[in-house]
Motif scaffolding. Structure first.
Motif, mmCIF file in Angstrom:
data_model
loop_
_atom_site.group_PDB
_atom_site.id
_atom_site.type_symbol
_atom_site.label_atom_id
_atom_site.label_comp_id
_atom_site.label_asym_id
_atom_site.label_seq_id
_atom_site.Cartn_x
_atom_site.Cartn_y
_atom_site.Cartn_z
ATOM 1 N N ALA A 52 27.621 17.624 -9.719
ATOM 2 C CA ALA A 52 28.834 18.450 -9.749
ATOM 3 C C ALA A 52 29.756 18.079 -8.590
ATOM 4 O O ALA A 52 29.295 17.783 -7.494
ATOM 5 C CB ALA A 52 28.468 19.929 -9.669
ATOM 6 N N SER A 53 31.055 18.114 -8.853
ATOM 7 C CA SER A 53 32.019 17.823 -7.786
ATOM 8 C C SER A 53 32.413 19.091 -7.042
ATOM 9 O O SER A 53 32.750 19.047 -5.860
ATOM 10 C CB SER A 53 33.282 17.166 -8.368
ATOM 11 N N ASP A 54 32.385 20.247 -7.736
ATOM 12 C CA ASP A 54 32.797 21.517 -7.124
ATOM 13 C C ASP A 54 31.891 22.657 -7.567
ATOM 14 O O ASP A 54 31.339 22.635 -8.674
ATOM 15 C CB ASP A 54 34.237 21.863 -7.519
ATOM 16 N N ILE A 55 31.779 23.655 -6.686
ATOM 17 C CA ILE A 55 31.024 24.873 -6.979
ATOM 18 C C ILE A 55 31.993 26.041 -6.812
ATOM 19 O O ILE A 55 32.707 26.114 -5.805
ATOM 20 C CB ILE A 55 29.841 25.047 -5.999
ATOM 21 N N PHE A 56 32.018 26.965 -7.786
ATOM 22 C CA PHE A 56 32.916 28.122 -7.722
ATOM 23 C C PHE A 56 32.099 29.393 -7.556
ATOM 24 O O PHE A 56 31.200 29.672 -8.368
ATOM 25 C CB PHE A 56 33.743 28.222 -9.004
ATOM 26 N N ILE A 57 32.422 30.171 -6.518
ATOM 27 C CA ILE A 57 31.798 31.482 -6.306
ATOM 28 C C ILE A 57 32.929 32.506 -6.379
ATOM 29 O O ILE A 57 33.718 32.654 -5.433
ATOM 30 C CB ILE A 57 31.082 31.555 -4.940
ATOM 31 N N LYS A 81 27.501 40.523 -4.154
ATOM 32 C CA LYS A 81 26.763 39.253 -4.223
ATOM 33 C C LYS A 81 27.666 38.103 -3.751
ATOM 34 O O LYS A 81 27.235 37.211 -3.019
ATOM 35 C CB LYS A 81 26.296 39.024 -5.670
ATOM 36 N N ALA A 82 28.938 38.124 -4.171
ATOM 37 C CA ALA A 82 29.883 37.081 -3.735
ATOM 38 C C ALA A 82 30.023 37.100 -2.217
ATOM 39 O O ALA A 82 29.992 36.052 -1.560
ATOM 40 C CB ALA A 82 31.240 37.290 -4.402
ATOM 41 N N ASN A 83 30.149 38.314 -1.654
ATOM 42 C CA ASN A 83 30.271 38.438 -0.191
ATOM 43 C C ASN A 83 29.035 37.880 0.503
ATOM 44 O O ASN A 83 29.133 37.189 1.519
ATOM 45 C CB ASN A 83 30.462 39.913 0.203
ATOM 46 N N MET A 84 27.855 38.177 -0.062
ATOM 47 C CA MET A 84 26.599 37.692 0.537
ATOM 48 C C MET A 84 26.536 36.161 0.526
ATOM 49 O O MET A 84 26.188 35.521 1.532
ATOM 50 C CB MET A 84 25.413 38.269 -0.227
ATOM 51 N N LEU A 85 26.918 35.552 -0.618
ATOM 52 C CA LEU A 85 26.857 34.084 -0.730
ATOM 53 C C LEU A 85 27.837 33.410 0.231
ATOM 54 O O LEU A 85 27.516 32.400 0.848
ATOM 55 C CB LEU A 85 27.142 33.652 -2.174
ATOM 56 N N VAL A 86 29.032 33.986 0.361
ATOM 57 C CA VAL A 86 30.026 33.401 1.278
ATOM 58 C C VAL A 86 29.545 33.540 2.722
ATOM 59 O O VAL A 86 29.681 32.613 3.526
ATOM 60 C CB VAL A 86 31.417 34.051 1.076
ATOM 61 N N ALA A 102 35.503 34.916 -1.907
ATOM 62 C CA ALA A 102 35.301 33.870 -2.918
ATOM 63 C C ALA A 102 35.297 32.527 -2.202
ATOM 64 O O ALA A 102 35.738 32.422 -1.055
ATOM 65 C CB ALA A 102 36.418 33.917 -3.959
ATOM 66 N N ALA A 103 34.788 31.504 -2.871
ATOM 67 C CA ALA A 103 34.768 30.168 -2.256
ATOM 68 C C ALA A 103 34.736 29.093 -3.339
ATOM 69 O O ALA A 103 34.160 29.282 -4.417
ATOM 70 C CB ALA A 103 33.555 30.002 -1.340
ATOM 71 N N VAL A 104 35.405 27.994 -3.034
ATOM 72 C CA VAL A 104 35.279 26.779 -3.832
ATOM 73 C C VAL A 104 34.702 25.722 -2.900
ATOM 74 O O VAL A 104 35.225 25.495 -1.808
ATOM 75 C CB VAL A 104 36.640 26.312 -4.394
#
Length: 354
Positions: free
Chosen positions: A16-21, A47-52, A96-98
């Motif tokens: 994969a070139s990119d990951i989207f959260i 969950k998004a906040n935790m991953l970031v 969020a994050a890319v």
């Protein structure tokens, strides 16, 4: 590495070139231009906040700048896996994050599809070379490959100013100083001004974002340095116009004269979907000759495209000719050549004749 580490590993393994959260969607990977969800579990804001936050812990980076501003760009390395470029932002009140995956080593230029004419700009010793194209078209990778060529072929001090640093260079024949905006220096323009006192031969500028940065970059190119930079423009003529339009009207004629003297080459690239489901770059390559210098100075930039089309002997390539070559080589379908062409009607005629 926590749960985020599992996603990073899976992305690298899956190419994969990119990951989207992003809240409300499953974690998604982009591979060969297509975005696919990973599993079916939709991420909720917590969950998004935790991953970031896990990303920041993994990078050993203070999260306070992001919490204050809502935007942050940085890079991180995971030993034995890969490097990653993270763009963190807030959307609808949640984090969020890319995340872009970047190999530890520089990719092979032949595998990237970079023509010799692009690599040849590494031989230039002064002036300005622009690599342009839309976001995600591989501009940073092309610049890194040109920098790598300089590093392996001549003795020079190369200063890179990036936001964030993507590819790590090892000193070879050249000495390389890599500076990251906000980590090593306050801003592009601060680092650029400082670099002029650091005995540079080559300055790589990740992006020319504003008037001050463009002005300082042009001064650096004028005073005997080679400046490599990117712009989010498509085509040499648009790139020239973009630089001139940044300045107030009363300064524009002076800037035209200055730009006509310092500009050396403009390389525009776009990634085109291939017949086998991948992506391949198409290029427009302009090398500034006397005719083009006069056009820039005399505000006849719209005539540049004609010079590019008729100057193949000087190594110039129009985007439409590049697309036609890819089509003849069987790499891209005719409809893709038409879709990305500058002159679509002419492309259709040329394909019918072929």
């Amino acid at each position: 590495m926590g749960e985020i580490g599992q996603f990073l590993s899976a992305a690298v393994e899956g190419g994969a070139s990119d990951i989207f959260i992003i809240s409300g969607l499953p974690v998604s990977f982009k591979a060969e231009g297509e975005i696919h969800p990973v599993g079916e579990e939709k991420i909720m804001p917590d969950k998004a906040n935790m991953l970031v936050r896990e990303l920041y812990e993994l990078a050993g980076r203070d999260i306070s700048h992001f919490l204050e501003t809502g935007d942050d760009d940085y890079s991180l390395s995971v030993k034995g896996l890969s490097r990653f470029r993270v763009c963190a932002y807030r959307q609808r009140g949640s984090m969020a994050a890319v995340i872009r995956t970047i190999a530890f080593g520089l990719p092979d230029r032949h595998a990237l599809g970079l023509p010799d004419e692009v690599i040849k700009v590494a031989r230039k010793t002064q002036g300005m070379v622009l690599v342009t194209g839309p976001a995600g078209s591989g501009k940073s990778t092309t610049l890194a490959t040109i920098t790598n060529e300089i590093n392996h072929t001549r003795s020079a001090h190369i200063i890179t100013i990036e936001d964030p640093i993507e590819y790590l260079h090892r000193n070879d024949k050249s000495v390389i100083s890599q500076r990251e905006v906000r980590t090593d220096t306050e801003s592009y323009v601060t680092a650029l001004r400082a670099s002029l006192r650091q005995a540079p031969d080559v300055i790589l500028l990740g992006e020319m974002r504003d008037l001050e940065t463009i002005k300082t970059a042009m001064t650096a190119a004028e005073t005997g340095h080679l400046v490599l930079a990117t712009l989010h423009t498509i085509g040499a003529a648009n790139s020239v116009d973009r630089i001139i339009d940044v300045f107030p009207p009363e300064q524009q004629q002076q800037i035209r004269v200055q730009l006509s003297m310092v500009l050396q080459s403009v390389i525009t690239q776009q990634l085109i979907p291939t017949v086998n489901g991948g992506l391949t770059p198409a290029f427009e390559i302009m090398h500034v000759n006397n005719a083009i210098r006069n056009m820039i100075r005399d505000s006849k930039v719209h005539q540049i495209d004609t010079v590019i089309q008729t100057s193949a002997a000087e190594g110039m390539v129009s985007l439409d000719n590049s697309l036609l070559s890819l089509c003849r080589e069987g790499k891209i379908a005719p409809q893709m050549a038409v879709r990305y062409a500058v002159n679509q009607e002419q492309m259709e005629r040329r394909l019918r004749q072929w």
